[in-house]
Design an enzyme around this catalytic site. Structure first.
Site, PDB file in Angstrom:
ATOM      1  N   HIS A   1      61.078  31.873  -3.120  1.00  0.00           N
ATOM      2  CA  HIS A   1      60.442  30.747  -2.422  1.00  0.00           C
ATOM      3  C   HIS A   1      61.118  29.431  -2.800  1.00  0.00           C
ATOM      4  O   HIS A   1      61.493  28.625  -1.930  1.00  0.00           O
ATOM      5  CB  HIS A   1      58.956  30.716  -2.778  1.00  0.00           C
ATOM      6  N   GLU A   2      61.267  29.199  -4.107  1.00  0.00           N
ATOM      7  CA  GLU A   2      61.863  27.938  -4.552  1.00  0.00           C
ATOM      8  C   GLU A   2      63.317  27.829  -4.115  1.00  0.00           C
ATOM      9  O   GLU A   2      63.802  26.738  -3.791  1.00  0.00           O
ATOM     10  CB  GLU A   2      61.735  27.796  -6.072  1.00  0.00           C
TER      11      GLU A   2
ATOM     12  N   HIS B   1      63.586  26.243  -0.861  1.00  0.00           N
ATOM     13  CA  HIS B   1      63.598  24.779  -0.896  1.00  0.00           C
ATOM     14  C   HIS B   1      65.001  24.259  -1.221  1.00  0.00           C
ATOM     15  O   HIS B   1      65.445  23.248  -0.655  1.00  0.00           O
ATOM     16  CB  HIS B   1      62.614  24.271  -1.954  1.00  0.00           C
TER      17      HIS B   1
ATOM     18  N   GLU C   1      56.649  23.121   3.019  1.00  0.00           N
ATOM     19  CA  GLU C   1      56.527  24.466   2.459  1.00  0.00           C
ATOM     20  C   GLU C   1      56.775  25.573   3.482  1.00  0.00           C
ATOM     21  O   GLU C   1      56.992  26.731   3.102  1.00  0.00           O
ATOM     22  CB  GLU C   1      55.124  24.661   1.860  1.00  0.00           C
TER      23      GLU C   1
ATOM     24  N   TYR D   1      49.513  23.473   2.136  1.00  0.00           N
ATOM     25  CA  TYR D   1      50.005  24.787   1.725  1.00  0.00           C
ATOM     26  C   TYR D   1      49.594  25.853   2.736  1.00  0.00           C
ATOM     27  O   TYR D   1      50.431  26.617   3.233  1.00  0.00           O
ATOM     28  CB  TYR D   1      49.466  25.119   0.329  1.00  0.00           C
TER      29      TYR D   1
END
Length: 703
Positions: free
Chosen positions: A490-491, A494, A519, A633
């Protein structure tokens, strides 16, 4: 014609001049040499972020950045209104934003990652200086009048430049620069005080080092490796921190309810005495500022530039999702109640029981041992697999830059290239392991924006990915839990959003999209952590690299993702989103009382733990850009589900679709409104239906 030696001297002079423009006044000694090497080393003038600053150098650099910035603002403000032009007003401001961001982040990053407490403190001090300067600069009426004079000329600009100019004016007016001077001064005072208090709040949370002690018996159910990783106190008991790498394993696996209750209570009591009054003071100041600026409440002010636009739309969204999710959540809670009655003879499920009995239900329903599963996720294998997947999907190439030391011994650096053109796209730092004083959550920190600098020059984006994995101290490599794999992937999404964006202006680089869309791309990419084809690329048994994760385990993980989605959404997203909206729409609230009343209303009658106030340690309530945005979120998860089902479902390694995602969603950054980015990619307006199909139809109707 110039000689070769003359040309070299000229190039060297240009580089030195460029360094001076970026930093302001040349900094003597070791600091200047580090900056010079950072700028000329390997990538010419593309890299301005500075590593390895000593505490005194951090503050010195902050002072130089402020001095340079003030001179640019003074120069722009001095332009006569009748002579304003793009080149003498807009271009200098845009270039300043681009150049100073990396230098500011050079000062701010040590607060999150440095092994030196002195450096972390110096970084915190520098951040206060820089934030105060940015606020003061944003309130300069003379600069606003010059920019307004330019926009009043109605000169035709390229769309992104027009968006930038309009945003400059909008930001000034949102700071109160259209108001009378005495009202502007009050707005500046309120903004400054809010910033100061938010910094204190965040530092209190980041520096919290609370420790609880338990006997081995009180930690029954924990894996032997977990127990071995704990320090032992003088009393012979094991020391447990409240950091995520201790908190969540205990909440999920410890059989002793009193232990779970004690650690949950302690976590929700973090900083309660010092931060509760700070939080409530900030809320009061935000409401006063919103009223001064002509808004009904802070949420209305904060949401104006986000996708949702209005608090009413957020409230409608949250109420709609509660209505959709509650029937399924009640069935999920009944499963947990039955398990608890079976084990304890008590069917009342409390906050401290939820994660434990969810894990127990999953083990029974799926016959899945999470500890055995982690054997397939050694950290180097996972990292290699993540890089390969993103390379394939987005047409990229990662090249590791071998350095003995960055800011900690385990930090790794990568150059990111376009696979076809071999053009440099950016740089990535991976800081994966926990250490004392490090920021305790997973996040991505943009260190340098990708943008144009004018005169055919540009700078590439740079980002750091921070996690808090527990480094192995044995011959066994660091093994990730599947949940940590999901967070890592997930990170990294980003990181890709930041690195792949191609904005002309630093203000629109990558992650500066609306916060309620930020997100969505990474949420969508979490699907790759549950699909067989991608899981096999990120896994191999640590004892035998040729032993792939089995198809049956992949299928079980996919099933696990569908377990208890409604209850998780109520607890993790809709409660905190509802709390955030209440705090930023209602005035003079008792935060502890609001939480005690709201939690059972949202989470199916479950009471909040006595004597706690989780708001006192919830950084999202204080962090700039996150206030009144905790709904984002779940909001983003809805868009993520729509994007995945529409484009990638059953097709996850299709690099044609991956390149479409890169070009239509990541490349624009914030150069377009998020709703336009979504509709461009989907080919239609977004819908909630895909999320409901993926999450509400619970597969586990009985045990």
């Amino acid at each position: 014609m110039a000689t070769k030696g003359g040309r070299q001297r000229q190039q060297q002079q240009q580089v030195i001049q460029y360094a001076g423009a970026a930093i302001g006044v040349l900094i003597a000694g070791r600091l200047f040499m580090r900056i010079f090497k950072a700028i000329v080393g390997g990538n010419s003038s593309e890299f301005k972020f500075v590593l390895g600053l000593e505490p005194s150098q951090i503050v010195k650099l902050a002072e130089e950045v402020i001095d340079k910035s003030q001179r640019v603002y003074d120069q722009v403000a001095s332009v006569p209104l009748q002579k304003v032009s793009y080149s003498n007003v807009i271009a200098p401001l845009a270039k300043l934003e681009a150049e100073e961001f990396a230098l500011m982040q050079s000062c701010k990053l040590p607060r999150l990652v440095s092994i030196s407490k002195e450096a972390r403190q110096a970084s915190s001090d520098a951040e206060k200086m820089l934030d105060a300067h940015k606020l003061k600069s944003s309130m300069r009426e003379d600069v606003y009048l010059v920019v307004k004079a330019f926009i009043d000329k109605k000169i035709t600009l390229q769309p992104e430049a027009q968006r930038y100019v309009e945003r400059l004016v909008k930001d000034c007016e949102r700071k109160g620069l259209k108001m009378r001077s005495e009202m502007r001064e009050e707005a500046e005072r309120l903004n400054a005080r809010i910033g100061e208090l938010c910094n204190v709040f965040q530092n209190n949370v980041n520096e919290d080092d609370s420790i609880l002690s338990f006997s081995v018996g009180e930690l029954a159910g924990m894996h032997p490796d977990f127990l071995k990783s704990l320090n032992t106190g003088d009393d012979g008991k094991l020391k447990v921190t409240l950091k995520p790498f201790h908190y969540f394993p205990i909440m999920e696996h410890c059989k002793v309810r009193s232990t779970r209750s004690a650690i949950a209570t302690a976590r929700y009591q973090r900083c309660i005495k010092e931060n509760t009054p700070i939080l409530e003071k900030v809320l009061d100041l935000r409401h006063k500022l919103a009223h001064l600026l002509g808004y009904k409440n802070w949420a209305e002010y904060s949401l104006e530039l986000r996708m949702a636009k209005k608090p009413e739309k957020v409230k409608e969204f949250q109420e709609r999702m509660v209505q959709h999710l509650t029937p399924t959540a009640l069935k999920e809670l009944k499963l947990l109640q039955d398990l608890k009655e079976e084990e304890e003879g008590d069917s009342v499920v409390g906050l401290e029981d939820v994660l434990y009995y969810i894990q127990k239900a999953e083990r029974r329903m799926l016959n899945l041992d999470i500890n055995d599963l982690s054997q397939y996720f050694p950290v180097d294998t996972v990292t290699s697999g993540i890089l390969r997947i993103y390379e394939h999907l987005y047409g990229l190439k990662f090249q590791e830059i071998r350095k003995k030391y960055v800011w900690a011994e385990d930090v790794r650096e990568y150059a990111v290239l376009d696979a076809e053109s071999r053009k440099s796209l950016g740089f990535v730092y991976l800081d994966l392991f926990t250490r004392e004083g490090k920021y305790s959550h997973a996040c991505v920190v943009p260190l340098q924006p990708g943008c144009d600098l004018g005169n055919r020059k540009s700078q590439v984006p740079v980002a750091a990915l921070l996690m808090n994995l527990t480094k192995s101290v044995s011959n066994v490599p660091t093994l990730l839990k599947h949940s940590e794999l999901v967070t890592y992937f997930h990170e990294f999404g980003h990181v890709m959003h930041h690195v792949c964006s191609r904005a002309s202006f630093a203000r629109f680089s990558g992650l500066q999209v609306e916060s309620d869309f930020r997100e969505a791309p990474s949420h969508m990419l979490e699907n790759w952590c549950y699909e067989r084809e991608s899981l096999k690329l990120m896994s191999a048994h640590w004892k035998d690299p040729k032993a792939e994760i089995t198809d049956s385990l992949c299928n079980l993980l996919k099933s696990k993702r569908r377990s208890f989605p409604a209850l998780r959404a109520l607890r993790n997203h809709l409660f905190i989103g509802s709390l955030d909206l209440i705090l930023h729409t209602e005035e003079r609230v008792d935060t502890e009382l609001v939480i005690r009343k709201l939690y059972p209303e949202v989470v199916l009658g479950m009471p909040m733990l006595e004597g706690t106030n989780l708001a006192a340690s919830t950084l999202h309530l204080m962090s700039g850009g996150c206030d009144a945005s905790c709904y984002a979120y779940l909001w983003s998860e809805v868009f993520a589900a729509d994007m995945f089902e529409t484009k990638f479902k059953g097709n996850i390694m299709n690099n044609i679709v991956g390149m479409e995602f890169r070009n239509k969603v990541l490349v624009p950054g914030a150069t377009k409104d998020a709703i336009q980015i979504l509709t461009d990619f989907l080919g239609r307006d977004p819908s909630v239906d895909a999320y409901l199909r993926m999450n509400v139809l619970n597969q586990f109707d009985d045990l």
